[in-house]
Design an enzyme around this catalytic site. Structure first.
Site, mmCIF file in Angstrom:
data_model
loop_
_atom_site.group_PDB
_atom_site.id
_atom_site.type_symbol
_atom_site.label_atom_id
_atom_site.label_comp_id
_atom_site.label_asym_id
_atom_site.label_seq_id
_atom_site.Cartn_x
_atom_site.Cartn_y
_atom_site.Cartn_z
ATOM 1 C CB ALA A 55 26.350 5.134 -2.538
ATOM 2 C CD GLN A 203 17.427 -0.100 3.109
ATOM 3 O OE1 GLN A 203 16.374 -0.211 3.595
ATOM 4 N NE2 GLN A 203 17.625 -0.247 1.850
ATOM 5 C CG ASP A 243 22.018 6.344 -2.110
ATOM 6 O OD1 ASP A 243 21.425 6.367 -1.308
ATOM 7 O OD2 ASP A 243 22.427 5.256 -2.386
ATOM 8 C CE LYS A 254 17.142 2.963 0.623
ATOM 9 N NZ LYS A 254 16.748 2.684 -0.588
HETATM 10 O O1 MRU Z 1 18.860 0.810 -1.313
HETATM 11 P P1 MRU Z 1 20.173 0.945 -0.537
HETATM 12 O O2 MRU Z 1 20.075 0.372 0.791
HETATM 13 O O3 MRU Z 1 21.463 0.799 -1.235
HETATM 14 O O4 MRU Z 1 20.372 2.624 0.086
HETATM 15 C C1 MRU Z 1 21.408 3.067 0.626
HETATM 16 C C2 MRU Z 1 21.259 4.556 1.269
HETATM 17 O O5 MRU Z 1 20.675 5.178 0.846
HETATM 18 C C3 MRU Z 1 22.339 4.880 1.788
HETATM 19 O O6 MRU Z 1 22.042 6.056 3.046
HETATM 20 C C4 MRU Z 1 23.520 5.508 1.229
HETATM 21 O O7 MRU Z 1 23.881 4.685 0.162
HETATM 22 C C5 MRU Z 1 24.908 5.956 1.755
HETATM 23 S S1 MRU Z 1 25.796 4.794 2.215
HETATM 24 C C6 MRU Z 1 27.050 5.239 3.060
#
Ligand code: MRU
Length: 364
Positions: A55, A203, A243, A254
């Protein structure tokens, strides 16, 4: 943070050429490659197709995308167009809208010839602020880890489970959920991280790579292992990112985060969320009904990417031919399952009252 001993941010403006560079996360953790972004379409593709992700980094990338476009064409129509293109890339992380709103309201009142310089300054400010916010989150989270360490036999590791990558790759620097871990490790505390794989895009491999670069002990586990580890007292705390967090502290993160929160509650394991304030959506109260959940390509579910024996990056199919697939990318953890929100202004309970208390300028 460091890659092979050299300090990197996940996005930066190249001083010599003025172009924007990013770490291309499509190739990580196997290959460390840097990509250049110029046009609005390139910035949009980088966000949508997850060359950059997380995010806070999505927000910073959007701000740099606006700046790059203002250097090409700073008319009202061009500002509108670039904001519309970028805003349509990913629906869930609120930092995207937050950064674009900030760009629009700073740039719209300016004469077009003043917009480019102002936009570059703003993108840099957003990046620098993100870095500082995450550093502060790290310091507050460090105190929680210290308290946990003090409650354990001397020298025993504090075992932290995390989901997805809320590391420095997902922000401009430090990460959110990982910042307390890096601060604790740097302070000499014994920490160990359980890294959820985080299907479908894995991830967790990015998190494992980051932690490895920093020398933090960790183990990569499949997503379904967390509940078992908690039942067997192998997890002292969970720290995830977010997010979008609502005004009452519901946390969208996520996919799979909610199940970890349920398992944590059932086993009495504290469940913390590292929350930079730009990730709070003050316009939404109930996260389950109020947050749009991104549905991504089914190919991410039906296929899995990795290195083959020859060391080539390969995708293989894991489903029977023709099987229907689904791919909701995020879920919502209700505030009642969250032990605390680690913000840049301190740790608070996940409630409307506590969030408004920490951020009174947004209250009401
Ligand atoms: O789909 P993504 O990889 O963009 O999702 C990222 C996440 O869900 C992270 O946990 C979230 O953005 C927090 S990042 C500091």
């Amino acid at each position: 943070m460091k890659v092979n001993g050299t300090h990197f941010r996940s996005i930066w403006r190249d001083e010599a050429t003025g172009v924007v560079r990013i770490i291309d996360q499509r190739r990580l953790p196997y290959r460390f490659e840097i990509a250049t972004l110029s046009s609005p379409d390139e910035f949009a593709a980088a966000i949508r197709d997850m060359w950059v992700r997380g995010a806070p980094l999505i927000g910073a990338t959007a701000a740099f995308g606006v700046a790059a476009q203002m250097s090409r064409n700073a008319s009202d129509a061009s500002l509108d167009e670039v904001c519309t293109i970028l805003n349509g890339t990913r629906p869930t992380a609120i930092n995207l809208r937050w950064a674009l709103d900030r760009c629009r309201s700073a740039l719209s009142p300016l004469a077009p010839e003043k917009r480019a310089d102002a936009a570059w300054t703003l993108a840099q400010d957003i990046s620098d602020e993100d870095t500082e916010i995450n550093r502060q989150i790290g310091l507050h989270g460090l105190e929680l880890i210290r308290e946990t360490a003090a409650s354990k036999p001397a020298g025993e590791a504090v075992r932290i489970l995390t989901h997805c990558n809320a590391g420095w790759l997902a922000t401009v620097d430090w990460g959110t959920a990982t910042s307390p871990v890096y601060h604790a490790h740097d302070a000499g505390l014994n920490v160990h991280v359980w890294v959820d794989e985080t299907r479908p895009r894995n991830q967790g491999a990015l998190t494992a790579w980051e932690l490895g670069q920093h020398g933090v002990p960790h183990n990569y586990i499949v997503d379904n292992a967390g509940g078992h580890l908690m039942q067997h007292e192998q997890v002292d705390m969970v720290i995830t990112g977010t997010d979008r967090t609502t005004a009452q502290g519901d946390v969208c993160n996520k996919i799979g985060t909610y199940l970890k929160a349920l398992a944590a509650r059932d086993n009495g394991v504290p469940f913390y969320v590292a929350l930079p304030s730009p990730t709070i959506d003050w316009t939404v109260t109930d996260g389950i009904t109020g947050i749009p959940i991104e549905e991504r390509s089914g190919l991410e579910t039906s296929h899995i990417q990795g290195l083959n024996k020859a060391g080539d990056l390969t995708a293989v199919q894991v489903t029977p031919q023709g099987t229907g697939v689904g791919n909701p990318a995020f879920d919502v953890t209700p505030n009642r399952l969250v032990t605390g929100l680690i913000t840049e202004r301190g740790v608070c309970e996940a409630s409307a009252r506590a969030l408004a208390g920490l951020f009174p300028e947004h209250a009401g």
